[in-house]
Design a protein around this motif. Structure first.
Motif, PDB file in Angstrom:
ATOM      1  N   PHE A   1       0.714  -1.030   0.001  1.00 20.81           N
ATOM      2  CA  PHE A   1      -0.060   0.133  -0.060  1.00 20.81           C
ATOM      3  C   PHE A   1       0.813   1.361  -0.212  1.00 20.81           C
ATOM      4  O   PHE A   1       0.189   2.242   0.002  1.00 20.81           O
ATOM      5  CB  PHE A   1      -0.752  -0.185   1.138  1.00 20.81           C
ATOM      6  N   LYS A   2       2.229   1.140  -0.138  1.00 17.96           N
ATOM      7  CA  LYS A   2       2.985   2.441  -0.140  1.00 17.96           C
ATOM      8  C   LYS A   2       2.943   3.379  -1.169  1.00 17.96           C
ATOM      9  O   LYS A   2       3.022   4.500  -1.067  1.00 17.96           O
ATOM     10  CB  LYS A   2       4.230   2.038  -0.043  1.00 17.96           C
ATOM     11  N   LYS A   3       2.271   2.955  -2.282  1.00 19.50           N
ATOM     12  CA  LYS A   3       1.963   3.694  -3.591  1.00 19.50           C
ATOM     13  C   LYS A   3       0.956   4.629  -3.241  1.00 19.50           C
ATOM     14  O   LYS A   3       0.746   5.540  -4.006  1.00 19.50           O
ATOM     15  CB  LYS A   3       1.812   2.971  -4.629  1.00 19.50           C
ATOM     16  N   PHE A   4       0.014   4.622  -2.146  1.00 15.20           N
ATOM     17  CA  PHE A   4      -0.997   5.239  -1.929  1.00 15.20           C
ATOM     18  C   PHE A   4      -0.920   6.414  -0.883  1.00 15.20           C
ATOM     19  O   PHE A   4       0.286   6.160  -0.218  1.00 15.20           O
ATOM     20  CB  PHE A   4      -2.325   4.320  -1.212  1.00 15.20           C
ATOM     21  N   LYS A   5      -1.514   7.631  -0.872  1.00 13.83           N
ATOM     22  CA  LYS A   5      -1.169   8.667  -0.180  1.00 13.83           C
ATOM     23  C   LYS A   5      -1.439   8.436   1.473  1.00 13.83           C
ATOM     24  O   LYS A   5      -0.539   8.955   2.052  1.00 13.83           O
ATOM     25  CB  LYS A   5      -2.243   9.712  -0.694  1.00 13.83           C
ATOM     26  N   TYR A   6      -2.442   7.736   1.536  1.00 10.83           N
ATOM     27  CA  TYR A   6      -2.558   7.466   2.952  1.00 10.83           C
ATOM     28  C   TYR A   6      -2.286   5.893   3.342  1.00 10.83           C
ATOM     29  O   TYR A   6      -2.791   5.356   4.223  1.00 10.83           O
ATOM     30  CB  TYR A   6      -3.994   7.636   3.527  1.00 10.83           C
ATOM     31  N   GLY A   7      -1.324   5.205   2.388  1.00 13.40           N
ATOM     32  CA  GLY A   7      -1.085   3.799   2.668  1.00 13.40           C
ATOM     33  C   GLY A   7      -0.394   3.488   3.905  1.00 13.40           C
ATOM     34  O   GLY A   7      -0.746   2.420   4.481  1.00 13.40           O
ATOM     35  N   LEU A   8       0.516   4.452   4.455  1.00 16.91           N
ATOM     36  CA  LEU A   8       0.992   3.999   5.697  1.00 16.91           C
ATOM     37  C   LEU A   8      -0.083   4.346   6.726  1.00 16.91           C
ATOM     38  O   LEU A   8       0.066   3.463   7.784  1.00 16.91           O
ATOM     39  CB  LEU A   8       2.324   5.009   5.903  1.00 16.91           C
ATOM     40  N   LEU A   9      -0.835   5.291   6.823  1.00 16.68           N
ATOM     41  CA  LEU A   9      -1.719   5.613   7.952  1.00 16.68           C
ATOM     42  C   LEU A   9      -2.628   4.323   7.819  1.00 16.68           C
ATOM     43  O   LEU A   9      -3.052   3.694   9.153  1.00 16.68           O
ATOM     44  CB  LEU A   9      -2.537   6.578   7.474  1.00 16.68           C
ATOM     45  N   ALA A  10      -3.206   3.893   6.805  1.00 23.43           N
ATOM     46  CA  ALA A  10      -4.179   2.809   6.754  1.00 23.43           C
ATOM     47  C   ALA A  10      -3.654   1.395   7.334  1.00 23.43           C
ATOM     48  O   ALA A  10      -4.134   0.566   7.902  1.00 23.43           O
ATOM     49  CB  ALA A  10      -4.449   2.460   5.074  1.00 23.43           C
ATOM     50  N   SER A  11      -2.225   1.131   6.791  1.00 25.80           N
ATOM     51  CA  SER A  11      -1.322  -0.071   7.313  1.00 25.80           C
ATOM     52  C   SER A  11      -1.380   0.073   9.003  1.00 25.80           C
ATOM     53  O   SER A  11      -1.765  -0.912   9.547  1.00 25.80           O
ATOM     54  CB  SER A  11      -0.085   0.085   6.703  1.00 25.80           C
ATOM     55  N   LEU A  12      -1.003   1.094   9.262  1.00 32.65           N
ATOM     56  CA  LEU A  12      -1.026   1.295  10.996  1.00 32.65           C
ATOM     57  C   LEU A  12      -2.415   0.874  11.419  1.00 32.65           C
ATOM     58  O   LEU A  12      -2.453   0.152  12.433  1.00 32.65           O
ATOM     59  CB  LEU A  12      -0.570   2.681  11.320  1.00 32.65           C
ATOM     60  N   ILE A  13      -3.519   1.459  10.967  1.00 37.33           N
ATOM     61  CA  ILE A  13      -4.791   1.311  11.747  1.00 37.33           C
ATOM     62  C   ILE A  13      -4.998  -0.184  11.522  1.00 37.33           C
ATOM     63  O   ILE A  13      -5.482  -0.636  12.715  1.00 37.33           O
ATOM     64  CB  ILE A  13      -5.868   2.219  10.766  1.00 37.33           C
ATOM     65  N   SER A  14      -5.011  -0.834  10.317  1.00 40.80           N
ATOM     66  CA  SER A  14      -5.101  -2.217  10.263  1.00 40.80           C
ATOM     67  C   SER A  14      -4.332  -3.119  11.178  1.00 40.80           C
ATOM     68  O   SER A  14      -4.890  -4.118  11.723  1.00 40.80           O
ATOM     69  CB  SER A  14      -5.199  -2.611   8.897  1.00 40.80           C
ATOM     70  N   THR A  15      -3.183  -2.772  11.290  1.00 40.41           N
ATOM     71  CA  THR A  15      -2.276  -3.558  12.241  1.00 40.41           C
ATOM     72  C   THR A  15      -2.821  -3.502  13.430  1.00 40.41           C
ATOM     73  O   THR A  15      -2.803  -4.557  14.166  1.00 40.41           O
ATOM     74  CB  THR A  15      -0.933  -2.955  11.962  1.00 40.41           C
ATOM     75  N   LEU A  16      -3.013  -2.234  14.069  1.00 37.65           N
ATOM     76  CA  LEU A  16      -3.601  -2.138  15.360  1.00 37.65           C
ATOM     77  C   LEU A  16      -4.950  -2.992  15.673  1.00 37.65           C
ATOM     78  O   LEU A  16      -5.111  -3.377  16.641  1.00 37.65           O
ATOM     79  CB  LEU A  16      -3.694  -0.611  15.623  1.00 37.65           C
ATOM     80  N   ILE A  17      -5.680  -2.845  14.746  1.00 37.69           N
ATOM     81  CA  ILE A  17      -6.837  -3.710  14.823  1.00 37.69           C
ATOM     82  C   ILE A  17      -6.733  -5.217  14.706  1.00 37.69           C
ATOM     83  O   ILE A  17      -7.218  -6.059  15.593  1.00 37.69           O
ATOM     84  CB  ILE A  17      -7.847  -3.355  13.584  1.00 37.69           C
ATOM     85  N   PHE A  18      -5.679  -5.684  13.817  1.00 36.42           N
ATOM     86  CA  PHE A  18      -5.073  -7.064  13.967  1.00 36.42           C
ATOM     87  C   PHE A  18      -4.566  -7.465  15.377  1.00 36.42           C
ATOM     88  O   PHE A  18      -4.995  -8.246  15.933  1.00 36.42           O
ATOM     89  CB  PHE A  18      -4.064  -7.320  13.104  1.00 36.42           C
ATOM     90  N   THR A  19      -4.029  -6.499  15.981  1.00 32.51           N
ATOM     91  CA  THR A  19      -3.048  -6.658  17.143  1.00 32.51           C
ATOM     92  C   THR A  19      -4.420  -6.620  18.307  1.00 32.51           C
ATOM     93  O   THR A  19      -3.976  -7.714  19.406  1.00 32.51           O
ATOM     94  CB  THR A  19      -2.341  -5.375  17.549  1.00 32.51           C
TER      95      THR A  19
END
Length: 554
Positions: A1-19
């Motif tokens: 998702f690094k090519k998306f503008k909010y890719g890092l933020l989206a990845s962080l949110i989904s990682t926290l949800i997984f955690t």
């Protein structure tokens, strides 16, 4: 998702949800569930280095990926679906054509060869291990029943991924068997499955990522669908890898639809989900703190294992009639539950129904001829009936399965010596002394009844009389005296009796356990540890002592 503008933020949110996802609790809080968290680590490490390999075209990443895949195979077989996941990722997510996929067949085949190689090695390593098929969940069930019933797990798994509430520590018997594909629950499951797979096929060109996520769920669950028979019907820990699909879907949704207008709404909604999941996980973790707390969360639920554990709690509280009901219901759901047969037999033994006790324990052994407790308790029954030769046979069989199980070697030696005195124990922590002498038999039975009726003073008198008649059985009798003093709330005399019992027999595990429990009760953890460790020196496989030591050290 690094090519998306909010890719890092989206990845962080989904990682926290997984955690924070509550469905992961079993895989973390239950020690044996570590295989699921471990294989998940290697699953995604393998996947990650495969992505680096196709991005950088550097063979070192492929080698690292294969190393992690091997470690995953050695952790748990759930990872065998990864080669197919990789192929689908290339086709659906990376939008590769059939031709391009075929051109990469050598790369994909390496993962498949590793899988086949592992399965071949596994077969030769385990081929001589006795398969105890009586424990399989669908033991003696037809194919239609297996397929129809397993289909009903899919909606439950999907619900647990999205709404992780009303969690259970065991699902065996919770969902009734279905003998027909036309059952309402099966039809509902089929509609969901067919609908999602159809969606993934129809939309794979426009929404290949969503198609991949849908198929990821079904494929990663394949190993636990009882295609190869297992002991378990379903389990929350099986979703550890699969739950990644939810994180993937959330990330995809955020990067595609987030913009200035709705940014705050998406962030606040995500934060709310993380807080709710965290709260649920903290609560669920607290329910895994010990057996009784965990088992109480399943009380009142209809499941074969849930009912057996509930029955055990009632038995420990001396509520034997209620325990009997729980065991009977467990057997109605799944008749191949060995523990339910044996524990029901022990309830009959406590009540003095020796014939019924023998029948139930033999039924358990018919399912699993290697269950040690069955032989141990059969020997106990035969001793009470004065059938010393039969008791010796059962204890000799027991030595071939687990030598000196629960101190049985000493009992066997005593029986062979002709003394007829043992210190076997049954639920309720009251021991049964057996002797051909009629007076002893009468006193033993009467003192046991007094104990059950909480007439502890009367029981003490009978036990003291038994020690006079048969001083060679003093260690066992003293242990029984200690239990009576415990019933009277006289901890000092109870400890004295336990200590004296150990002087007569240093391997009296019941007395050692009694002392350990007493010291634990008054908060003297150091002394409790000392006695639990003495138990392990005598019987290293004692589960209760191992569990208590682990708990105390923590």
């Amino acid at each position: 998702f690094k090519k998306f503008k909010y890719g890092l933020l989206a990845s962080l949110i989904s990682t926290l949800i997984f955690t924070a996802h509550p469905v992961h609790t079993e895989a973390v809080s239950w020690v044996s569930g570590r295989t699921d968290s471990l294989v998940t680590l290697f699953f995604f490490a393998t996947f990650y280095f495969y992505l680096l390999f196709i991005e950088e075209e550097d063979n070192k990443y492929l080698i690292i990926s294969l190393i992690f895949y091997t470690l995953g195979l050695l952790s748990k077989e759930m990872i065998v679906t990864l080669p197919l996941i990789i192929i689908l990722f290339d086709f659906l997510w990376r939008k590769k054509t059939y031709k391009e996929i075929l051109e990469k067949w050598k790369i994909h085949s390496i993962y498949i060869l590793f899988t086949v190689g592992y399965l071949v090695i596994r077969y030769f390593v385990l081929k001589d291990v006795v398969e105890r098929i009586g424990y399989n969940y669908f033991y003696e069930k037809d194919t239609i029943t297996i397929i129809a019933t397993m289909l009903k797990t899919i909606p439950v798994y999907l619900r647990l991924l999205i709404i992780p509430v009303n969690l259970l520590y065991h699902y065996n018997g919770v969902i009734p068997d279905s003998q027909s594909i036309l059952d309402a629950g099966v039809v509902f499951a089929l509609l969901i499955i067919i609908g999602l797979i159809t969606l993934s096929i129809v939309r794979y060109k426009e929404n290949g990522e969503v198609s991949f996520i849908i198929l990821f769920i079904f494929i990663t669950l394949l190993p636990v669908m009882n295609i190869i028979p297992t002991m378990n019907f379903m389990a929350e820990r099986f979703l550890y890898i699969t739950s990644f699909s939810i994180s993937l879907l959330i990330t995809l949704f955020i990067v595609k639809y987030i913009e200035g207008k709705n940014q705050n709404l998406i962030l606040s909604s995500s934060l709310a989900v993380i807080i709710v999941f965290t709260t649920l996980t903290v609560k669920r973790n607290s329910e895994w703190k010990d057996n009784d707390t965990l088992y109480s969360t399943g009380d009142g639920r209809d499941g074969s294992v849930l009912l057996v554990n509930s029955g055990n709690m009632y038995a420990n509280r001396k509520q034997f009639d209620e325990a009997e009901k729980q065991y009977r219901r467990a057997l109605e759901i799944r008749n191949n539950n060995v523990l339910a047969h044996h524990n029901l037999g022990l309830i009959y033994l406590i009540k003095g129904n020796l014939d019924s006790a023998e029948i139930k324990i033999k039924e358990g052994l018919a399912i699993d001829s290697l269950a040690p407790d069955g032989y141990f308790q059969l020997a106990n029954i035969y001793q009470q009936e004065g059938k010393t030769d039969e008791a010796i046979k059962q204890l000799e069989k027991l030595q071939t399965i687990i030598p000196d199980y629960r101190g049985s070697k000493a009992t066997l030696d005593l029986l062979k010596s002709g003394s007829g005195i043992t210190n076997q124990n049954i639920p309720g922590n009251i021991q049964n002394q057996v002797n051909p002498n009629n007076q002893l038999a009468v006193l033993e039975k009467r003192s046991f009844q007094y104990y059950n009726d909480k007439k502890f003073k009367e029981a003490i008198k009978d036990i003291e009389e038994m020690m006079k008649i048969n001083p060679t059985g003093k260690s066992g009798y003293l242990n029984n005296l200690a239990l009576c003093y415990q019933g009277l709330g006289d901890a000092d005399n109870a400890n004295k009796c336990f200590e004296e019992a150990i002087k007569f027999d240093e391997k009296n595990i019941n007395a050692l356990s009694g002392l350990a429990e007493n010291y634990l009760h008054i908060g003297d953890k150091k002394k409790a540890l000392e006695y639990y460790r003495k138990i392990l020196k005598i019987n290293p496989s004692d589960e209760n002592a191992n569990r208590k030591i682990d708990s105390l050290i923590k």
